[in-house]
Design a protein around this motif. Sequence first.
Motif, PDB file in Angstrom:
ATOM      1  N   TYR A 215      -0.390   6.108 -16.875  1.00  0.00           N
ATOM      2  CA  TYR A 215      -0.651   6.308 -15.383  1.00  0.00           C
ATOM      3  C   TYR A 215      -1.402   7.561 -14.821  1.00  0.00           C
TER       4      TYR A 215
ATOM      5  N   SER B 266       0.613  -1.312   0.017  1.00  0.00           N
ATOM      6  CA  SER B 266       0.163   0.022   0.077  1.00  0.00           C
ATOM      7  C   SER B 266       0.941   1.167  -0.009  1.00  0.00           C
TER       8      SER B 266
ATOM      9  N   HIS C 233       3.626   1.702  -1.355  1.00  0.00           N
ATOM     10  CA  HIS C 233       4.204   1.934  -2.660  1.00  0.00           C
ATOM     11  C   HIS C 233       3.191   2.330  -3.588  1.00  0.00           C
ATOM     12  N   SER C 234       2.014   2.034  -3.535  1.00  0.00           N
ATOM     13  CA  SER C 234       0.826   2.478  -4.514  1.00  0.00           C
ATOM     14  C   SER C 234       0.695   3.852  -4.097  1.00  0.00           C
TER      15      SER C 234
ATOM     16  N   GLY D 149      -2.586  -3.727  -6.822  1.00  0.00           N
ATOM     17  CA  GLY D 149      -1.318  -3.196  -6.574  1.00  0.00           C
ATOM     18  C   GLY D 149      -1.361  -1.890  -7.808  1.00  0.00           C
ATOM     19  N   PHE D 150      -1.035  -0.887  -7.124  1.00  0.00           N
ATOM     20  CA  PHE D 150      -1.396   0.341  -8.097  1.00  0.00           C
ATOM     21  C   PHE D 150      -0.268   1.219  -8.205  1.00  0.00           C
ATOM     22  N   THR D 151       1.014   0.760  -8.163  1.00  0.00           N
ATOM     23  CA  THR D 151       2.090   1.458  -8.647  1.00  0.00           C
ATOM     24  C   THR D 151       2.328   1.549 -10.324  1.00  0.00           C
TER      25      THR D 151
ATOM     26  N   HIS E 250      -4.817  -2.494   0.499  1.00  0.00           N
ATOM     27  CA  HIS E 250      -4.946  -3.585  -0.232  1.00  0.00           C
ATOM     28  C   HIS E 250      -5.263  -4.347   1.049  1.00  0.00           C
TER      29      HIS E 250
ATOM     30  N   SER F 209       2.957   6.440  -5.441  1.00  0.00           N
ATOM     31  CA  SER F 209       2.892   6.412  -6.902  1.00  0.00           C
ATOM     32  C   SER F 209       1.598   7.132  -7.268  1.00  0.00           C
TER      33      SER F 209
ATOM     34  N   VAL G  36      -5.946   3.817  -0.928  1.00  0.00           N
ATOM     35  CA  VAL G  36      -5.135   2.903  -1.580  1.00  0.00           C
ATOM     36  C   VAL G  36      -4.698   2.000  -0.700  1.00  0.00           C
TER      37      VAL G  36
ATOM     38  N   SER H 269       3.092  -1.747 -11.597  1.00  0.00           N
ATOM     39  CA  SER H 269       2.149  -2.782 -11.226  1.00  0.00           C
ATOM     40  C   SER H 269       1.444  -3.219 -12.750  1.00  0.00           C
TER      41      SER H 269
END
Length: 365
Positions: free
Chosen positions: A340, A21, A23-24, A322-324, A105, A27, A103, A327
């Motif tokens: 993105y 989370s 990292h997401s 995952g939302f980077t 997870h 981003s 964001v 991902s």
Amino acid sequence: MNRKTRVAVLFGGKSGEHDVSLHSASSVMKAMDPNRYEVYPIAINKQGEWLPGTDALPLLEGKLEEEHVEAISSQLPVLATASNGGGSLPAFRMNEIDVIFPVLHGTFGEDGTVQGMLEIANIPYVGAGVLASAVGMDKVLSKKVFRDAGLPQGEFTYFLRREWEKDSEAIIAKIESKFQYPVFLKPANLGSSVGISKAGNREELIEGIHLAIKYDRKVVVEEFIPAREIEVAVLGNDDPVASMPGEIISSNDFYDYNAKYVDGKSIIEIPAKLPADKLEQIREWAIKAYKAIDCSGLSRVDFFYRKDNGEILINEINTMPGFTQFSMYAKMWEQSGVSYSELVDRLIELALDRFEDKQKSFNSI
């Protein structure tokens, strides 16, 4: 001049996917155009404490550049802290927050719990609603919904931790009568392949069950399917669209947590090297699965493509993948022509559109 959209990014959480989370969220914050958005970070640490504003930023240390931290910090006086007796919760001035981007997870974030809180507070938020989040998170319930929707899938069974503690021999006998080894064992309510194992014999079965019940009270047992792993990204509310499907070629025996986030050796191919009609069928079924759980915002839908006969089987749906920018979800859209930053913009628009649509419904007689 129109004022900027004020977005509170909610991240962290108590689940095993806390670090994913972070990292997401970093981003997402980097991708937000400072000319369009004011960003307000809100963290939930592993102990469940809410850390608004500048208190949230230390969790993102090393993940945000200094200029991002400075830009965010300059916008934070709008957030205050109010004690609720069990930790701190962010106190929003309702007219100063336009939308929340959760964001989060896994459990306590992707499972409908936070979504329910935001519904009660009547705050627009990005992603699936309470029902879709809860059903999508529970692998047993989602499999039952997919079955009723006519989507083919592999054989499965499940049991509760209490049942295992009461009579483990009966559970083993049930599994061995239904499946041949190997089998997969999964916590019913977790993502990012946490707690998942592959058992090739009874000893490994018992070890895998002990691992899975550490994370959830419900354990799913699935047949082993010799297949390629195909994923597709879905975006939208009532009229969702699907990206070009991609394929995961795992560096490990299966696509576990290490293969996803640690060794960096897994190969991603977008588009997946499949016949055009198979790619289109996967996209159609992804949208069908998305609608079956009444999803909104975004989801990643995972499929198996059997190596022996080319049959397509649905595996699962992830309502906050995952939302980077690296991902799979974002990469599939990038290869489909959506950047993105455009994804982030679109998700915020979808959240506001869904909120506006909900206001048309009467809540009382």
